[in-house]
Scaffold this motif. Structure first.
Motif, PDB file in Angstrom:
ATOM      1  N   THR A  52      35.245 104.454  29.829  1.00  0.00           N
ATOM      2  CA  THR A  52      33.939 103.974  29.357  1.00  0.00           C
ATOM      3  C   THR A  52      34.090 102.857  28.237  1.00  0.00           C
ATOM      4  O   THR A  52      33.266 101.992  28.393  1.00  0.00           O
ATOM      5  CB  THR A  52      33.359 105.241  28.642  1.00  0.00           C
ATOM      6  OG1 THR A  52      33.114 106.476  29.555  1.00  0.00           O
ATOM      7  CG2 THR A  52      31.726 104.890  28.193  1.00  0.00           C
ATOM      8  N   ARG A  98      29.580 101.435  39.469  1.00  0.00           N
ATOM      9  CA  ARG A  98      29.356 102.494  40.648  1.00  0.00           C
ATOM     10  C   ARG A  98      30.705 103.658  40.605  1.00  0.00           C
ATOM     11  O   ARG A  98      30.402 104.782  40.579  1.00  0.00           O
ATOM     12  CB  ARG A  98      29.413 102.088  41.911  1.00  0.00           C
ATOM     13  CG  ARG A  98      28.135 101.240  42.213  1.00  0.00           C
ATOM     14  CD  ARG A  98      27.893 100.855  43.549  1.00  0.00           C
ATOM     15  NE  ARG A  98      26.988  99.914  43.747  1.00  0.00           N
ATOM     16  CZ  ARG A  98      26.853  98.688  43.867  1.00  0.00           C
ATOM     17  NH1 ARG A  98      27.918  98.240  43.589  1.00  0.00           N
ATOM     18  NH2 ARG A  98      25.939  97.897  43.779  1.00  0.00           N
ATOM     19  N   HIS A 100      32.519 104.322  38.023  1.00  0.00           N
ATOM     20  CA  HIS A 100      32.470 105.106  36.642  1.00  0.00           C
ATOM     21  C   HIS A 100      31.251 106.213  36.698  1.00  0.00           C
ATOM     22  O   HIS A 100      31.429 107.322  36.468  1.00  0.00           O
ATOM     23  CB  HIS A 100      32.112 104.085  35.641  1.00  0.00           C
ATOM     24  CG  HIS A 100      31.927 104.765  34.170  1.00  0.00           C
ATOM     25  ND1 HIS A 100      30.786 105.312  33.692  1.00  0.00           N
ATOM     26  CD2 HIS A 100      32.940 104.774  33.151  1.00  0.00           C
ATOM     27  CE1 HIS A 100      31.232 105.655  32.440  1.00  0.00           C
ATOM     28  NE2 HIS A 100      32.403 105.504  32.285  1.00  0.00           N
ATOM     29  N   ALA A 101      30.343 105.875  37.428  1.00  0.00           N
ATOM     30  CA  ALA A 101      29.064 106.896  37.642  1.00  0.00           C
ATOM     31  C   ALA A 101      29.594 107.828  38.478  1.00  0.00           C
ATOM     32  O   ALA A 101      29.395 108.912  38.158  1.00  0.00           O
ATOM     33  CB  ALA A 101      27.726 106.100  38.173  1.00  0.00           C
ATOM     34  N   ASP A 102      30.460 107.410  39.610  1.00  0.00           N
ATOM     35  CA  ASP A 102      30.760 108.341  40.485  1.00  0.00           C
ATOM     36  C   ASP A 102      31.834 109.669  39.709  1.00  0.00           C
ATOM     37  O   ASP A 102      31.858 110.739  39.943  1.00  0.00           O
ATOM     38  CB  ASP A 102      31.568 107.903  41.794  1.00  0.00           C
ATOM     39  CG  ASP A 102      30.611 107.150  42.664  1.00  0.00           C
ATOM     40  OD1 ASP A 102      29.545 107.507  42.428  1.00  0.00           O
ATOM     41  OD2 ASP A 102      31.272 106.198  43.466  1.00  0.00           O
ATOM     42  N   VAL A 104      31.744 110.412  36.475  1.00  0.00           N
ATOM     43  CA  VAL A 104      30.818 111.109  35.709  1.00  0.00           C
ATOM     44  C   VAL A 104      30.425 112.360  36.568  1.00  0.00           C
ATOM     45  O   VAL A 104      30.312 113.350  36.142  1.00  0.00           O
ATOM     46  CB  VAL A 104      29.975 110.340  34.941  1.00  0.00           C
ATOM     47  CG1 VAL A 104      28.723 111.277  34.364  1.00  0.00           C
ATOM     48  CG2 VAL A 104      30.463 109.299  34.059  1.00  0.00           C
ATOM     49  N   ASP A 105      29.697 111.962  37.753  1.00  0.00           N
ATOM     50  CA  ASP A 105      29.246 112.907  38.746  1.00  0.00           C
ATOM     51  C   ASP A 105      30.013 113.943  39.149  1.00  0.00           C
ATOM     52  O   ASP A 105      29.956 115.246  39.340  1.00  0.00           O
ATOM     53  CB  ASP A 105      28.539 112.206  39.877  1.00  0.00           C
ATOM     54  CG  ASP A 105      27.322 111.538  39.485  1.00  0.00           C
ATOM     55  OD1 ASP A 105      26.663 111.690  38.683  1.00  0.00           O
ATOM     56  OD2 ASP A 105      26.848 110.590  40.530  1.00  0.00           O
TER      57      ASP A 105
END
Length: 123
Positions: A52, A98, A100-102, A104-105
């Protein structure tokens, strides 16, 4: 305005504003102002994951590049190669965001904390 008062900006002021060294100085000062991040919130004490932190650094650097490219596009000095290079970098950054968001998910990285905002009434 009284007839004896000089009009502003005057012709010499306008000529100075178009001088290449003045334009460069304005760009440098604008970049320094953006790099100071006076409106950045203070860290909350919790350590940011390395991935992050890296993403945040890239986003901040991209903000500066966007500012420079915007200025260069506005004054007509941005060449096509510079525009393509930025577009390639922006695509790479979008892919990283994208990913990074994946992460986190998927639970690989910690989910975002929700800040509590208090409603303040103005006096």
């Amino acid at each position: 305005m009284p007839p004896s008062a000089p009009a502003w900006p005057s012709e010499p002021d306008l000529r100075l504003a178009e001088h290449p060294e003045f334009v460069l100085l304005c760009r440098v000062l604008g970049g320094l102002r953006r790099l100071s991040f006076p409106d950045r919130p203070a860290p909350s004490g919790a350590a940011m994951p390395r991935a992050t932190h890296h993403l945040v650094d890239l986003l901040r650097a991209t903000q500066v590049r966007i500012g420079v490219l915007t200025t260069r596009l506005a004054d007509g000095t941005a060449g096509p190669d510079e525009q393509r290079a930025f577009a390639d970098q922006a695509e790479d950054l979008a892919d990283l965001l994208r990913s990074h968001a994946d992460d986190v998910d998927a639970g690989i990285l910690a989910p975002p904390r929700h800040l509590f905002h208090t409603n303040r009434e103005t006096a």
